[in-house]
Every structure is written in C-alpha cells, then in structure tokens.
Design an enzyme around this catalytic site. Structure first.
Site, PDB file in Angstrom:
ATOM      1  N   TYR A 130      70.285   5.077 108.492  1.00 11.34           N
ATOM      2  CA  TYR A 130      71.496   4.382 108.054  1.00 11.34           C
ATOM      3  C   TYR A 130      72.784   5.083 108.475  1.00 11.34           C
ATOM      4  O   TYR A 130      73.869   4.611 108.141  1.00 11.34           O
ATOM      5  CB  TYR A 130      71.487   4.227 106.520  1.00 11.34           C
ATOM      6  CG  TYR A 130      70.856   2.931 106.078  1.00 11.34           C
ATOM      7  CD1 TYR A 130      69.533   2.653 106.382  1.00 11.34           C
ATOM      8  CD2 TYR A 130      71.584   1.974 105.376  1.00 11.34           C
ATOM      9  CE1 TYR A 130      68.943   1.470 105.987  1.00 11.34           C
ATOM     10  CE2 TYR A 130      70.993   0.783 104.984  1.00 11.34           C
ATOM     11  CZ  TYR A 130      69.678   0.545 105.286  1.00 11.34           C
ATOM     12  OH  TYR A 130      69.110  -0.625 104.898  1.00 11.34           O
ATOM     13  N   LYS A 182      56.707   8.028 107.485  1.00 14.76           N
ATOM     14  CA  LYS A 182      56.010   7.568 108.692  1.00 14.76           C
ATOM     15  C   LYS A 182      55.865   8.796 109.593  1.00 14.76           C
ATOM     16  O   LYS A 182      56.265   8.787 110.771  1.00 14.76           O
ATOM     17  CB  LYS A 182      56.819   6.442 109.360  1.00 14.76           C
ATOM     18  CG  LYS A 182      56.161   5.785 110.555  1.00 14.76           C
ATOM     19  CD  LYS A 182      55.126   4.748 110.175  1.00 14.76           C
ATOM     20  CE  LYS A 182      54.404   4.248 111.417  1.00 14.76           C
ATOM     21  NZ  LYS A 182      53.334   3.282 111.107  1.00 14.76           N
ATOM     22  N   ASP A 216      53.723   1.679 106.148  1.00 17.60           N
ATOM     23  CA  ASP A 216      53.075   0.382 106.364  1.00 17.60           C
ATOM     24  C   ASP A 216      51.903   0.187 105.410  1.00 17.60           C
ATOM     25  O   ASP A 216      51.717  -0.884 104.833  1.00 17.60           O
ATOM     26  CB  ASP A 216      52.653   0.194 107.833  1.00 17.60           C
ATOM     27  CG  ASP A 216      52.090   1.452 108.456  1.00 17.60           C
ATOM     28  OD1 ASP A 216      52.100   2.511 107.809  1.00 17.60           O
ATOM     29  OD2 ASP A 216      51.618   1.384 109.608  1.00 17.60           O
ATOM     30  N   ASP A 240      64.865   0.666 101.422  1.00 12.02           N
ATOM     31  CA  ASP A 240      65.526  -0.641 101.449  1.00 12.02           C
ATOM     32  C   ASP A 240      64.476  -1.746 101.539  1.00 12.02           C
ATOM     33  O   ASP A 240      64.492  -2.714 100.773  1.00 12.02           O
ATOM     34  CB  ASP A 240      66.454  -0.686 102.670  1.00 12.02           C
ATOM     35  CG  ASP A 240      67.195  -2.010 102.779  1.00 12.02           C
ATOM     36  OD1 ASP A 240      67.589  -2.544 101.720  1.00 12.02           O
ATOM     37  OD2 ASP A 240      67.370  -2.498 103.906  1.00 12.02           O
TER      38      ASP A 240
HETATM   39 MG    MG Z   1      68.509  -4.301 101.014  1.00 13.53          MG
END
Ligand code: MG
Ligand code: NAI
Length: 346
Positions: A130, A182, A216, A240
């Site tokens: 981000y 990950k 995942d 998120d």
């Molecule tokens: Mg969101």
C-alpha cells in the site's frame, strides 16, 4: 440530572464522507444521541464534497480537527480507480500513523450461510504493497508498456502489528493468533512479516496459541471452516482482501465495522466504501458504521452504552425482523435506524 448527563463530554471529529456516507452517518448519529453517547461532534467535510469546497479530498480543517480531537468517526470516501488522486483513506492512515486496522467479523443474524462466526482480523495498515511505490515504464510509443510496483515491510512495523495482535488477543480473552503471509513466493516482503510475527509469538508462549497460513489457503479455509480462526494478523493487502471475505461470512459489507488505531489517534469506520450504486436512495444499511461507533464507545471506555446499542441492533434484526435490502428486508435506512433507537429502551 441523570448519570449520563453528568458524564464528561468527549470531543470527536465526524466525517460524513460521500456516497452513502451522509445517509448512514445521519442514522448513526441519531442512534448515538438517543443512547446518550458522550461525543461532541466537530463535523468536517472530506472526500468529494471537500474537493468542491477546498480543492482537496482531505482538506486542512479536517486534519486540524483530528489533530485536536484524536478521535473520529468517518463515513466512506470515494477514491477513483486507476488514475486520479491517492486514496484519502490511505492518506489519513499515514497522516496519523494509524498502524493497526481492527476488523471484527461476528454473526449477528442467524439463518445466513454461516452461524456463530467470531473472527477478528488485524491488518497492518501502513506498509506492504500500500505504500504506492509504483510507476510505469514507457517503451516506444506505449507510455504504459511496463508497470512496476514494490512493497515495503519493516521489522519495526511487523513487530508493532504482531504485538498489537497478541496484546489484543490477551486483552479480549482470545486463544489463538494466525499469521497470514505468502512467504513461499514473496520470500522477503512477507517472509520478514512471518519471521518477525513468529518471534513476537514466542513472548506469548503458553498464553496465546499461534499458527500461520499462506494467504490463498487461508482464503479457502475461511470458506470451508471459518470457526478454526480466532484472531488473524495479516499484511496490508492480504488483510484488506480477507476482511471483505470475513464480512461476507457475517452477512455482507453492511455488517462489518473497522477501527484504525494509532499510538494516540483512532478513526472508526465501516469496512465498506461509498456504495455509489445505492447512494442517495435512502436504502443503505447503517449497521456497519453503527458497529464502528460501538467500537469507538468501547475505545473511550463507554462499554455500557456500546452494549446497549449492540443489544438494540440485535433486537431490531432478530426479533423485529426489520432489515435493510442488503439483508433481504424492506426497511429504509431511516426506518431501520428509528427501530434501533426505539429498541434502546427495550
Ligand atoms: Mg477494502
Ligand atoms: P463498496 O463497499 O462501496 O460497495 C460494494 C457493494 O456493497 C456495492 O454493491 C454496495 O452497494 C454494497 N454496499 C456497501 N456498503 C453497503 C451498505 N452499508 N448497505 C448496503 N449495501 C452496501 O465498494 P466499491 O463499490 O468497490 O467502492 C466504492 C468507492 O468506495 C470507491 O471509490 C472506493 O475507493 C471507496 N472505498 C472507500 C472505503 C473507505 O472509505 N474506507 C473503503 C472501501 C472502498
């Protein structure tokens, strides 16, 4: 005078936002007033209306207000996809160093796809992918021939969010923290997160259990068996995505609140966005923002008021069956809010 009237007032910034923001904010403030919540609101424009007025979706008066109150309730703010200005939400989190995003997902409505969900997702809010360190590389006459992006995770940032997650677990009687990463592919970026969170976990050995999941697999497990999760701690982007998934387990975005927590400032909001598809129609579900306001009441130690509002939401949804369209009901935002306010007395 009642005890409620004597209780000290607490200055707080109120940002109605745009899209469905003003409608749901209106509903929420009405319920808070009816419940005797202690907030003295300083109303500030942000998002699209602020661009018209100040030429900036995050204008100085809004920032100055939060600098003063250190506490805000915020409606959603639209961010254009692709080009245009940088996400206002991301700028706010950076400005006030709101490093922890706490998103509880709890079943309020029986009869949905899942029963008894109670998962808290704690998302790192400032780092990772981000940071928007990205750019295009032009080749020949194509200015967008290549897109490049990097993430940044720091040991200090990973440590801070992991500590927050374990402390949250202890404070709230939670048993387990799952670290999501990950690190099999992004071995460095999310490897550091995993390594640091595991180090922090050692400090809580015997008090809070720990395990980890690749993102995942975690997404799949949340659908197959969400009850195995208690507290999840994740990097910014994974957090998120998984928090919207968790919202889906408990009835959708209209039911999912969030808190952005920093060292000395906290901003409470719904997980959902400005819902332009239903804005202005008076049909949005204000529950997510109302539950965010309940988290805000807990934050200022007005737990009793928060509990009364949660109880009134429960009665309205489960006993009165008054629900907005996203939950299969017919109530407008106002009708639903009026029912919740009535149920405060019940
Ligand atoms: Mg969101
Ligand atoms: P969204 O969350 O606004 O909407 C997704 C879907 O959920 C839509 O169909 C919408 O109608 C429905 N929905 C959302 N909240 C609802 C509610 N309270 N009651 C009933 N239905 C509801 O996500 P979308 O469409 O991807 O984003 C719209 C805008 O919001 C974008 O500009 C985005 O950047 C911004 N956004 C802002 C956030 C914030 O202020 N924290 C968070 C997420 C998105």
């Amino acid at each position: 005078m009642t005890a409620l009237q004597q209780a000290p007032r607490i200055p707080a910034t109120l940002i109605p936002g745009d899209g469905i923001g003003p409608e749901i904010t209106d509903a929420v403030v009405g319920i808070l007033d009816a419940a005797g919540a202690p907030f003295d609101w300083d109303v500030q424009q942000g998002g699209l209306p602020a661009i018209k007025e100040h030429g900036d979706p995050l204008p100085q008066p809004l920032l100055a207000s939060i600098r003063r109150t250190r506490l805000a309730l915020k409606g959603p703010l639209t961010t254009p996809v692709g080009g245009g200005f940088r996400s206002v939400n991301v700028r706010l989190r950076e400005e006030f160093e709101l490093y922890a995003n706490v998103r509880p997902g709890r079943t309020l409505l029986a009869g949905g796809r899942y029963e008894d969900i109670d998962v808290v997702l704690i998302r790192e809010n400032l780092e990772g992918l981000y940071v928007a360190f990205e750019h295009y590389v032009a080749i020949g006459d194509d200015p967008h021939a290549v897109a490049l992006g990097s993430g940044i995770n720091t040991r200090a940032g990973c440590r801070r969010i992991a500590k927050y997650a374990f402390e949250y677990a202890l404070r709230n009687g939670r048993k387990k923290v799952t670290i999501v990463h990950k690190a099999n592919v992004m071995k460095i970026l999310t490897g550091l997160f995993l390594e640091t969170a595991r180090e922090v976990a050692k400090e809580y050995e015997g008090r809070v259990e720990v395990n980890d999941r690749i993102v995942d697999a975690c997404a799949m497990q949340l659908v197959l068996n969400p009850w195995q999760f208690d507290v999840i701690v994740a990097t910014n982007l994974f957090g998120d995505i998984l928090s919207d998934e968790i919202a889906g387990l408990v009835g959708g975005l209209g039911m999912a609140p969030g808190a952005n927590i920093g060292v000395d400032t906290a901003i409470f909001e719904a997980v959902h966005g400005s819902a332009p598809d239903i804005a202005g129609k008076g049909i949005a579900n204000p529950t997510a923002l109302l539950l965010a306001a309940c988290m805000m009441l807990d934050h200022v130690e007005r737990r009793e008021t928060a509990a009364r509002i949660r109880g009134a939401i429960d009665l309205t949804l489960r006993v009165d069956h008054i629900r907005t369209g996203d939950l299969g009901g017919k109530a407008t935002t106002r009708e639903y809010a009026a029912a919740v306010a009535r149920n405060l007395a019940a």
